[in-house]
Design a protein around this motif. Structure first.
Motif, PDB file in Angstrom:
ATOM      1  N   THR A 225       0.831  -1.204   0.000  1.00 55.32           N
ATOM      2  CA  THR A 225       0.000   0.000   0.000  1.00 55.32           C
ATOM      3  C   THR A 225       0.866   1.255   0.000  1.00 55.32           C
ATOM      4  N   ARG A 226       1.906   1.259   0.827  1.00 60.81           N
ATOM      5  CA  ARG A 226       2.806   2.420   0.860  1.00 60.81           C
ATOM      6  C   ARG A 226       3.458   2.632  -0.495  1.00 60.81           C
ATOM      7  N   MET A 229       0.909   3.971  -3.044  1.00 68.17           N
ATOM      8  CA  MET A 229       0.589   5.383  -2.849  1.00 68.17           C
ATOM      9  C   MET A 229       1.757   6.270  -3.263  1.00 68.17           C
ATOM     10  N   ILE A 297      -5.033  11.769   4.632  1.00 68.87           N
ATOM     11  CA  ILE A 297      -4.899  10.462   3.984  1.00 68.87           C
ATOM     12  C   ILE A 297      -6.112  10.180   3.112  1.00 68.87           C
ATOM     13  N   LYS A 301      -5.891   9.635  -0.986  1.00 71.44           N
ATOM     14  CA  LYS A 301      -6.362   8.327  -1.473  1.00 71.44           C
ATOM     15  C   LYS A 301      -7.474   8.516  -2.503  1.00 71.44           C
ATOM     16  N   ASN A 310      -7.064   0.758   2.476  1.00 78.43           N
ATOM     17  CA  ASN A 310      -6.886   1.825   3.466  1.00 78.43           C
ATOM     18  C   ASN A 310      -6.220   1.227   4.696  1.00 78.43           C
ATOM     19  N   LEU A 314      -0.569   3.930   4.032  1.00 76.34           N
ATOM     20  CA  LEU A 314      -0.869   5.285   3.572  1.00 76.34           C
ATOM     21  C   LEU A 314      -0.236   6.328   4.483  1.00 76.34           C
TER      22      LEU A 314
END
Length: 567
Positions: A225-226, A229, A297, A301, A310, A314
């Motif tokens: 996820t990091r 993003m 955030i 997003k 989520n 993030l």
């Protein structure tokens, strides 16, 4: 640390969806077993799963963005306070923004640890907005409150169940300090059931895949996820972007409170800085830090990758800064219950700052509120007290490719409007009007959404109204030539038809069956020049009754007849 485990993409995706299914199932379980209208009808609650280090792994699809920060904050406080002293069957509770790192007091967080073969592997958590949490005013979120002590019963992070046994002394204290204790008890039991179900389901996943595999998957989901993003944020050109917007007031003493943001994009870093925002204010619109970070955030997003999970990844992709003691990072004992209005402005200023850089992705200003209303008193049918609370939708901003939506909750407070049938069934209230507000959406190539009007008559002489809102003074702005949306208002219409307009944030006003409580929310800004609006869209605006002929002529000129037809 979990042992290294090789995850093939298919298995990892299956596991990710299994975790999402658990979060979604607990969300529905809480809703279906709750007692209060605010939870069972409006879904003012959220559920999520966390790893053993208190990092968010998965939240329910319908969870509120403004809630997720509160649950994350309280779980972090739990691990900090009880590390090494957490046992199977424990359940923890907290709500205080200072002692428990929560959001606001009505949002009570319930958290249960998940053990597998004696090892802590994660947590099942939920939060729900209770219709009352004690304090000087019903619901705790009315205007006129100036410190956290007035807003309700403060719960630090404490152990409520110890190895499966309820601490009845603590629970009795919690119920003694709220109005409508029977309903509150029912909602708490619904929360207990939801987190217990989450514990059961996560254990089942560990039984199937093994705890090592599941823990390693948590790590990989957060890392992916990091990275995802960070790749998405590369779409922002390097540079500095600023914007400033205004809150109407704090409900006590201060008006026209600025919320300012500077977004700095450099190689490898994205900093969102709220320097220039107003100092914390006496009224209860201050936003706790966990909520402010959550709003940032949420916005990024939504702008760049709405389908991204989520989770904690993030948080590590974006740096958020703000002066301590400011409106978006208040210091104890600032009042915070109406922090959602500042939360909405945080979203708007980020969108405004990035509008020129990313015109196809941003939306115009929405209604900027979640317009909380309270009606309470004695129900003549039973002789018992009643407490009605809801938040009303409004306009959603015009977009680059489509109109804004009408009469919906926007951005961080994605709850439902309470059905008329539920209101009239459960409370001595008559809904005399429930409508979209004509001419309230800003004109544009794509128009802004319209606001919502409710007119309610109490059916008891013992009734009090309270309400809080925003965008009642400062209109929601449009983008790229789009026009502003209209403001809202609260009012009392007496038997002779006279309308008394009330303040933006109303502590309490007595109303009788001869009075009508009028609640009207703001619309939203339009996107693009009105002259660019398609003729068929203009005709549809007039035909559906949301816009008057005068409005159409003012903003779009003459009204062309449909092809092949005269007027």
């Amino acid at each position: 640390m979990p042992k290294p485990v090789a995850h093939d993409p298919i298995t990892l995706e299956i596991l990710s969806n299994a975790l999402r299914s658990v979060a979604d199932e607990t969300f529905v379980a809480l809703q279906k077993s709750a007692y209060s209208t605010n939870i069972k009808e409006r879904c003012d609650h959220s559920t999520a799963l966390f790893d053993a280090k208190a990092r968010l792994v998965m939240q329910a699809k319908r969870s509120l963005p403004v809630h997720v920060g509160a649950i994350s904050g309280t779980i972090s406080k739990l691990v900090e306070k009880y590390q090494g002293d957490i046992h199977e069957g424990d359940v923890f509770v907290g709500n205080d923004p200072y002692a428990a790192s929560g959001g606001h007091l009505p949002d009570v967080c319930i958290i249960a640890p998940v053990f597998h073969s004696g090892r802590l592997v994660g947590f099942s958590g939920c939060t729900a907005h209770h219709a009352d949490i004690g304090g000087s005013n019903v619901g705790g979120a009315s205007g006129g409150l100036t410190e956290i002590f007035q807003e309700g019963f403060r719960i630090p992070m404490v152990r409520l169940f110890s190895k499966g046994t309820l601490n009845r002394d603590i629970f009795e204290i919690m119920l003694l300090n709220v109005r409508g204790a029977d309903e509150r008890r029912g909602d708490y039991y619904a929360q207990f059931a939801a987190v217990s179900l989450g514990v059961k389901r996560l254990k089942e996943i560990c039984d199937r895949y093994g705890a090592d595999f599941v823990e390693a998957a948590f790590e990989e989901l957060i890392t992916r996820t990091r990275e995802r993003m960070e790749r998405a944020l590369e779409m922002i050109p390097a540079g500095e972007y600023t914007f400033r917007d205004i809150l109407d007031d704090d409900g006590v003493a201060n008006h026209d409170l600025p919320v300012a943001v500077t977004i700095r994009k450099t190689d490898g870093r994205l900093i969102v800085d709220f320097t220039g925002t107003a100092p914390q204010t006496p009224g209860n619109v201050n936003s706790p830090w966990v909520d402010t970070v959550s709003m940032v955030i949420y916005t990024f997003k939504g702008l760049f990758d709405p389908d991204i999970p989520n989770n904690h990844g993030l948080l590590s992709a974006i740096e958020v800064e703000a002066p301590q003691g400011s409106l978006v990072r208040p210091s104890y004992p600032a009042a915070v219950t109406n922090r959602s209005y500042t939360s909405q402005r945080i979203v708007d200023v980020i969108l405004g700052a990035l509008a020129d850089a990313l015109p196809e992705r941003v939306v115009a200003a929405s209604n900027g509120s979640n317009t909380g209303i309270y009606l309470y008193g004695t129900d003549p049918r039973t002789g018992n007290p009643f407490y009605f609370f809801e938040t009303m939708g409004g306009g959603f901003g015009g977009r680059a490719t489509k109109d804004g939506k009408d009469a919906v909750q926007v951005h961080v407070t994605n709850t439902a409007n309470t059905p008329i049938e539920a209101i009239e069934r459960e409370f001595p209230l008559l809904v005399e009007e429930y409508a979209i507000v004509e001419d309230s959406g800003g004109a544009g190539r794509f128009r802004g959404g319209c606001g919502l009007r409710r007119v309610i008559r109490p059916l008891t002489t013992d009734c009090t109204f309270g309400g809080t809102a925003e965008r009642f003074t400062h209109k929601p702005w449009g983008l790229f030539g789009g026009k502003e949306g209209e403001t809202g208002f609260f009012g009392i219409r007496s038997a002779d038809g006279a309308l008394e307009v009330l303040p933006t944030k109303v502590p309490r006003v007595k109303v009788t069956p001869n009075d009508l409580v009028v609640m009207q929310t703001a619309g939203a800004g339009g996107y693009g020049e009105p002259s660019q609006r398609a003729a068929e869209a203009v005709r549809a605006d007039l035909k559906d009754g949301k816009f008057s002929e005068d409005y159409i002529r003012q903003h779009y000129g003459t009204i062309d007849p449909a092809p092949g037809k005269g007027r």
